[in-house]
Design an enzyme around this catalytic site. Structure first.
Site, PDB file in Angstrom:
ATOM      1  N   LYS A  43       1.891  -3.378   6.001  1.00 40.27           N
ATOM      2  CA  LYS A  43       2.352  -3.063   4.724  1.00 40.27           C
ATOM      3  C   LYS A  43       3.894  -2.778   4.409  1.00 40.27           C
ATOM      4  O   LYS A  43       4.408  -3.162   3.540  1.00 40.27           O
ATOM      5  CB  LYS A  43       1.352  -1.931   4.190  1.00 40.27           C
ATOM      6  CG  LYS A  43      -0.164  -2.285   4.251  1.00 40.27           C
ATOM      7  CD  LYS A  43      -0.328  -3.328   3.354  1.00 40.27           C
ATOM      8  CE  LYS A  43      -1.967  -3.982   3.111  1.00 40.27           C
ATOM      9  NZ  LYS A  43      -2.003  -5.055   2.176  1.00 40.27           N
ATOM     10  N   SER A  48       0.708  -1.132  -0.162  1.00 41.52           N
ATOM     11  CA  SER A  48       0.021  -0.187   0.069  1.00 41.52           C
ATOM     12  C   SER A  48       0.995   1.173  -0.040  1.00 41.52           C
ATOM     13  O   SER A  48       1.946   1.299   0.287  1.00 41.52           O
ATOM     14  CB  SER A  48      -0.871   0.008   1.415  1.00 41.52           C
ATOM     15  OG  SER A  48      -1.565   1.187   1.563  1.00 41.52           O
ATOM     16  N   TYR A 102      -1.487  -1.227  10.631  1.00 42.29           N
ATOM     17  CA  TYR A 102      -1.815  -1.431   9.285  1.00 42.29           C
ATOM     18  C   TYR A 102      -0.644  -1.024   8.457  1.00 42.29           C
ATOM     19  O   TYR A 102      -0.059  -1.944   7.738  1.00 42.29           O
ATOM     20  CB  TYR A 102      -3.000  -0.719   8.690  1.00 42.29           C
ATOM     21  CG  TYR A 102      -3.338  -0.743   7.437  1.00 42.29           C
ATOM     22  CD1 TYR A 102      -4.001  -2.045   6.916  1.00 42.29           C
ATOM     23  CD2 TYR A 102      -2.769  -0.035   6.407  1.00 42.29           C
ATOM     24  CE1 TYR A 102      -4.018  -2.143   5.452  1.00 42.29           C
ATOM     25  CE2 TYR A 102      -2.946   0.049   4.797  1.00 42.29           C
ATOM     26  CZ  TYR A 102      -3.737  -1.220   4.612  1.00 42.29           C
ATOM     27  OH  TYR A 102      -3.907  -1.133   3.377  1.00 42.29           O
TER      28      TYR A 102
HETATM   29  N1  LIG Z   1      -8.959   0.122  -0.460  1.00 37.91           N
HETATM   30  C1  LIG Z   1      -7.757   0.995  -0.211  1.00 37.91           C
HETATM   31  O1  LIG Z   1      -7.853   2.086  -0.240  1.00 37.91           O
HETATM   32  C2  LIG Z   1      -6.265  -0.064  -0.253  1.00 37.91           C
HETATM   33  C3  LIG Z   1      -5.408   0.690  -0.407  1.00 37.91           C
HETATM   34  C4  LIG Z   1      -3.964   0.351  -0.566  1.00 37.91           C
HETATM   35  C5  LIG Z   1      -3.968  -1.032  -0.473  1.00 37.91           C
HETATM   36  N2  LIG Z   1      -5.154  -1.795  -0.203  1.00 37.91           N
HETATM   37  C6  LIG Z   1      -4.958  -3.224   0.046  1.00 37.91           C
HETATM   38  O2  LIG Z   1      -5.700  -3.930  -1.221  1.00 37.91           O
HETATM   39  C7  LIG Z   1      -5.910  -5.137  -0.417  1.00 37.91           C
HETATM   40  C8  LIG Z   1      -7.525  -5.228  -0.938  1.00 37.91           C
HETATM   41  O3  LIG Z   1      -8.355  -4.262  -0.333  1.00 37.91           O
HETATM   42  P1  LIG Z   1      -9.712  -3.844  -0.571  1.00 37.91           P
HETATM   43  O4  LIG Z   1     -10.104  -2.469  -0.617  1.00 37.91           O
HETATM   44  O5  LIG Z   1     -10.167  -4.426  -1.888  1.00 37.91           O
HETATM   45  O6  LIG Z   1     -10.632  -4.709   0.506  1.00 37.91           O
HETATM   46  P2  LIG Z   1     -12.008  -5.135   0.572  1.00 37.91           P
HETATM   47  O7  LIG Z   1     -12.364  -5.035   2.150  1.00 37.91           O
HETATM   48  O8  LIG Z   1     -12.953  -4.493  -0.422  1.00 37.91           O
HETATM   49  O9  LIG Z   1     -11.761  -6.710   0.094  1.00 37.91           O
HETATM   50  C9  LIG Z   1     -10.938  -7.681   0.943  1.00 37.91           C
HETATM   51  C10 LIG Z   1     -11.458  -8.959   0.564  1.00 37.91           C
HETATM   52  O10 LIG Z   1     -10.673  -9.961   1.526  1.00 37.91           O
HETATM   53  C11 LIG Z   1     -11.418 -10.616   2.309  1.00 37.91           C
HETATM   54  N3  LIG Z   1     -10.783 -11.265   3.310  1.00 37.91           N
HETATM   55  C12 LIG Z   1     -10.736 -10.465   4.590  1.00 37.91           C
HETATM   56  N4  LIG Z   1     -10.009 -11.296   5.434  1.00 37.91           N
HETATM   57  C13 LIG Z   1      -9.777 -12.486   4.902  1.00 37.91           C
HETATM   58  C14 LIG Z   1      -9.162 -13.718   5.131  1.00 37.91           C
HETATM   59  N5  LIG Z   1      -8.593 -14.209   6.483  1.00 37.91           N
HETATM   60  N6  LIG Z   1      -8.986 -14.599   4.214  1.00 37.91           N
HETATM   61  C15 LIG Z   1      -9.542 -14.555   2.966  1.00 37.91           C
HETATM   62  N7  LIG Z   1     -10.074 -13.572   2.684  1.00 37.91           N
HETATM   63  C16 LIG Z   1     -10.178 -12.478   3.633  1.00 37.91           C
HETATM   64  C17 LIG Z   1     -12.837 -10.107   2.339  1.00 37.91           C
HETATM   65  O11 LIG Z   1     -13.952 -10.684   2.910  1.00 37.91           O
HETATM   66  C18 LIG Z   1     -12.885  -9.335   1.435  1.00 37.91           C
HETATM   67  O12 LIG Z   1     -13.765  -9.908   0.341  1.00 37.91           O
HETATM   68  C19 LIG Z   1      -5.876  -5.271   0.917  1.00 37.91           C
HETATM   69  O13 LIG Z   1      -4.609  -6.061   1.122  1.00 37.91           O
HETATM   70  C20 LIG Z   1      -5.719  -3.882   1.112  1.00 37.91           C
HETATM   71  O14 LIG Z   1      -4.844  -3.510   2.453  1.00 37.91           O
HETATM   72  C21 LIG Z   1      -6.488  -1.320  -0.177  1.00 37.91           C
END
Ligand SMILES: NC(=O)c1ccc[n+]([C@@H]2O[C@H](COP(=O)([O-])OP(=O)(O)OC[C@H]3O[C@@H](n4cnc5c(N)ncnc54)[C@H](O)[C@@H]3O)[C@@H](O)[C@H]2O)c1
Length: 317
Positions: free
Chosen positions: A209, A192, A205
């Site tokens: 990351k 991230s 968090y």
């Molecule tokens: N959304 C943001 O702003 C952002 C920014 C940078 C990085 N990220 C990273 O991108 C990735 C995805 O984020 P997102 O925004 O799509 O999240 P999201 O919450 O929309 O989706 C995450 C998915 O992961 C699943 N999940 C959670 N815990 C789990 C587990 N223990 N085993 C299997 N599945 C599990 C959830 O059920 C969900 O479907 C994450 O690693 C997040 O840290 C997100």
């Protein structure tokens, strides 16, 4: 045991020849540094060609929602077989059904909690029997409780590390041996922008990351010890994405720094993976901006952060 020669060197200091050799070696390193910097600049304008993912078996964790869902849909559209994992069975099935509806039959849903090592190994074995060896991993599943460190419960902190970091280790340990055996594979891990610089309300968090970035760099060192190793690594650093994970985004220049869509994050990440790029920030420029700011005084970096005014409010208030 030091040899007689070494003893003599220690007593008399290095010979002129040895000093010259060290000097020449260092000079060679400086030439390489310059060459690789120029190569990186050229690569920015002329990226390496894309390798097809047609026929690859791609595991996407957290495929039931957000960026993971987009990864699954886009890899399927590129001709890959998609193995969708999520803890949320219903959402995961929805992703697979949507992929099928678009005319791509090769998508399979598995319920797997990535933080459960035993379950990860069991599910990888099941996938191997049902579909085959996974050749691309997308470590995407993640959680992001957002409040001050003192307000985080022990359970939250442990869950952040269990899912965002340790889950990646279990998956890599379960799958990388078959990649090494075939000398073919790619591991994509989602860090991230919070893995590039620290942010308030995100202490555990950010640490998780930064850990992703750290283990990917260290793993690269291990893989480089294997002659001609064709298992590749790509780390992704998205800025804020509109998936609902960032509950209270604060963005001063909201027009210029709008939240990303999951579509564009997955598309940029897949493009980077197919070209074998090691670090992909979304937007691409942020990786270079972060490297530049890191060269400045820390107080200067703070001044820039305050000017940009990007942060996250507590999800408890
Ligand atoms: N959304 C943001 O702003 C952002 C920014 C940078 C990085 N990220 C990273 O991108 C990735 C995805 O984020 P997102 O925004 O799509 O999240 P999201 O919450 O929309 O989706 C995450 C998915 O992961 C699943 N999940 C959670 N815990 C789990 C587990 N223990 N085993 C299997 N599945 C599990 C959830 O059920 C969900 O479907 C994450 O690693 C997040 O840290 C997100």
């Amino acid at each position: 045991m030091p040899t007689n020669n070494q003893n003599q060197n220690n007593q008399n200091g290095p010979t002129a020849m040895q000093t010259l050799q060290v000097f020449l070696e260092f000079f060679w390193v400086l030439i390489q540094l310059t060459y690789f910097n120029i190569e990186a600049i050229v690569r920015w304008f002329v990226p390496p060609p894309k390798k097809s993912v047609n026929g690859e078996i791609v595991l996407v964790t957290g495929a039931g929602h957000g960026i993971g869902k987009e990864f699954a849909m886009q890899y399927a559209a590129l001709g890959a077989t998609v193995i969708a994992w999520d803890v949320n069975e219903q959402n995961n099935l929805k992703t697979v059904k949507e992929i099928n509806r678009l005319g791509y039959p090769k998508a399979y849903s598995y319920v797997c909690d990535v933080s459960n090592r035993e379950k990860v190994f069991e599910t990888v074995e099941k996938v191997r029997k049902d579909v085959g060896d996974i050749t691309i991993i997308v470590n995407n599943a993640g959680i992001m409780p957002t409040h001050s460190l003192l307000e985080h419960t022990q359970k939250e902190i442990e869950a952040i590390f269990d899912i965002n970091v340790l889950g990646h280790f279990w998956i890599i340990q379960a799958i990388m041996p078959s990649m090494l055996k075939r000398n073919h594979g790619h591991i994509v891990s989602i860090s991230s922008c919070a893995g590039l610089s620290g942010l308030e309300n995100l202490v555990p968090y950010c640490a998780s990351k930064f850990a992703v970035r750290g283990y990917m760099e260290a793993l690269r060192m291990e893989l480089e010890l294997i002659p001609n190793c064709q298992v590749k690594l790509t780390t992704i650093y998205p800025y804020m994405v509109d998936t609902g994970l960032c509950k209270k985004p604060i963005i001063r220049f909201a027009e210029a720094m709008t939240m990303l869509t999951p579509y564009e994050v997955a598309a940029t990440a897949i493009d980077g993976q197919m070209r074998g790029v090691r670090h992909v920030s979304v937007p691409r420029l942020y990786w270079y901006m972060n490297n530049y700011f890191r060269m400045n005084a820390e107080k200067g970096m703070k001044a820039m952060k305050e000017f940009l005014g990007v942060s996250l409010g507590s999800d408890l208030s």
